[in-house]
Design a protein around this motif. Structure first.
Motif, PDB file in Angstrom:
ATOM      1  N   ILE A   1      -2.812  -7.330  -3.897  1.00  0.00           N
ATOM      2  CA  ILE A   1      -4.035  -7.342  -3.098  1.00  0.00           C
ATOM      3  C   ILE A   1      -4.682  -8.716  -3.217  1.00  0.00           C
ATOM      4  CG2 ILE A   1      -6.338  -6.345  -2.829  1.00  0.00           C
ATOM      5  CD1 ILE A   1      -5.171  -3.759  -4.046  1.00  0.00           C
TER       6      ILE A   1
ATOM      7  N   HIS B   1      -4.622  -2.140  -9.930  1.00  0.00           N
ATOM      8  CA  HIS B   1      -3.639  -2.702  -8.999  1.00  0.00           C
ATOM      9  C   HIS B   1      -3.259  -4.135  -9.364  1.00  0.00           C
ATOM     10  CE1 HIS B   1      -3.517   0.332  -5.667  1.00  0.00           C
ATOM     11  NE2 HIS B   1      -4.605   0.744  -6.321  1.00  0.00           N
TER      12      HIS B   1
ATOM     13  N   SER C   1       1.748   2.006  -3.658  1.00  0.00           N
ATOM     14  CA  SER C   1       0.673   1.893  -4.645  1.00  0.00           C
ATOM     15  C   SER C   1      -0.326   3.038  -4.507  1.00  0.00           C
ATOM     16  CB  SER C   1      -0.064   0.550  -4.469  1.00  0.00           C
ATOM     17  OG  SER C   1       0.848  -0.519  -4.563  1.00  0.00           O
TER      18      SER C   1
ATOM     19  N   ILE D   1      -8.574  -3.436   3.100  1.00  0.00           N
ATOM     20  CA  ILE D   1      -8.848  -2.404   2.102  1.00  0.00           C
ATOM     21  C   ILE D   1     -10.353  -2.327   1.879  1.00  0.00           C
ATOM     22  CG2 ILE D   1      -8.413  -1.691  -0.270  1.00  0.00           C
ATOM     23  CD1 ILE D   1      -5.923  -3.510  -0.171  1.00  0.00           C
TER      24      ILE D   1
ATOM     25  N   LEU E   1       0.823  -1.214   0.000  1.00  0.00           N
ATOM     26  CA  LEU E   1       0.000   0.000   0.000  1.00  0.00           C
ATOM     27  C   LEU E   1       0.853   1.258   0.000  1.00  0.00           C
ATOM     28  CD1 LEU E   1      -2.738  -1.105   2.552  1.00  0.00           C
ATOM     29  CD2 LEU E   1      -2.905  -1.012   0.054  1.00  0.00           C
TER      30      LEU E   1
END
Length: 300
Positions: free
Chosen positions: A240, A187, A175, A260, A172
């Motif tokens: 992710i 992503h 990104s 998330i 994270l």
């Protein structure tokens, strides 16, 4: 015809203890009751089993012969009851398949505990994230997560499974910020796949209403047929992952992973148990299924 086992057992006790009073104490009853029981047997047989006086009780020759035969008969009866009891115990081999992470985390301890309760049973637990054909692989029971294809298998829901979006802090940090599910398409996503199948579409619903649904086409450089591998890659910051809430709860608590889009999750999917129609009456299958229901009710 003698048909009172209590009387016959009392006869053995009297012969062994050599007295009505002593036998009464051993059987937690009164001497008068013992006397009536012995009198019933003597009346039925038409012989005297004991010579009685105020101080002494002596078994007769006929009495001793009869007691010896009763002992053998009761031993045979006990052996028959033990045999029937053992036949009622679960025995043979029970073959079970389950997803790797669910299997190792939850099913394996349950199987071990169940085996302790049924020592004559042999259990084989196969863990795989592939869909195994129960017929060709000789599997008795399958535990599966998600929508089940139509089949002639018996399927029963154990509980509901929820999957959430998680990533490592390191991913994270490097990104773009994610504020809406559709941004997941920008992503690196860790995808579940095996020959002939690739889960490159994720469906998420909002906690406030199942009607708020987003279907996202995701992509990623890494895919695997192992949920355990996907989780390890996620912990390494490779992308992710859409993982089971129970699977990543400890990692979230320890800060190894971050949730998330916490208001979004995959629609709840059933964790189900499946088995053959022809085995519906199989005691080992039905008893294990019931045991599994109770365990899931208590833990998940």
């Amino acid at each position: 015809m003698l048909n009172n086992l209590n009387d016959l057992n009392m006869l053995i006790t009297v012969a062994k203890s050599k007295g009505f009073t002593a036998a009464a104490k051993l059987q937690n009853t009164s001497p008068a009751t013992v006397s009536k029981q012995i009198a019933r047997i003597e009346k039925e047989l038409g012989i005297r089993l004991f010579k009685r006086n105020t101080r002494h009780l002596e078994i007769t020759e006929d009495g001793q012969n009869f007691v010896n035969k009763v002992k053998k008969a009761l031993e045979i009866l006990d052996e028959a009851q033990t045999t029937i009891s053992q036949q009622e115990q679960l025995r043979g081999k029970l073959r079970i398949t389950a997803p790797i992470l669910l299997g190792s985390s939850y099913i394996a301890p349950i199987v071990a505990a169940f085996r302790d309760l049924h020592p004559l049973l042999t259990i084989d637990l196969s863990l795989t994230d592939h869909i195994v054909d129960l017929y060709s692989q000789g599997i008795d029971i399958a535990i599966r997560i998600g929508k089940l294809p139509d089949s002639d298998l018996v399927a029963k829901r154990l509980t509901t499974n929820y999957r959430i979006l998680v990533a490592a802090p390191s991913y994270l940090k490097e990104s773009p910020l994610i504020e809406h599910p559709q941004q997941l398409g920008e992503h690196q996503c860790l995808l579940f796949s095996y020959p002939g199948y690739r889960q490159d579409q994720w469906t998420l619903v909002h906690k406030s209403s199942a009607k708020r649904k987003e279907i996202i086409h995701v992509k990623g450089h890494l895919s695997s047929d192992s949920g355990d591998v996907l989780k390890k890659w996620c912990l390494l910051g490779k992308g992710i992952a859409l993982r089971e809430a129970w699977e990543v709860s400890q990692d979230l608590h320890e800060g190894k992973l971050v949730r998330i889009l916490s208001d979004w999750e995959e629609p709840g999917a059933a964790i189900s148990i499946l088995y053959h129609q022809r085995q519906y009456a199989s005691k080992k299958v039905s008893v294990f299924a019931q045991y599994l229901f109770q365990c899931f009710k208590q833990t998940l």
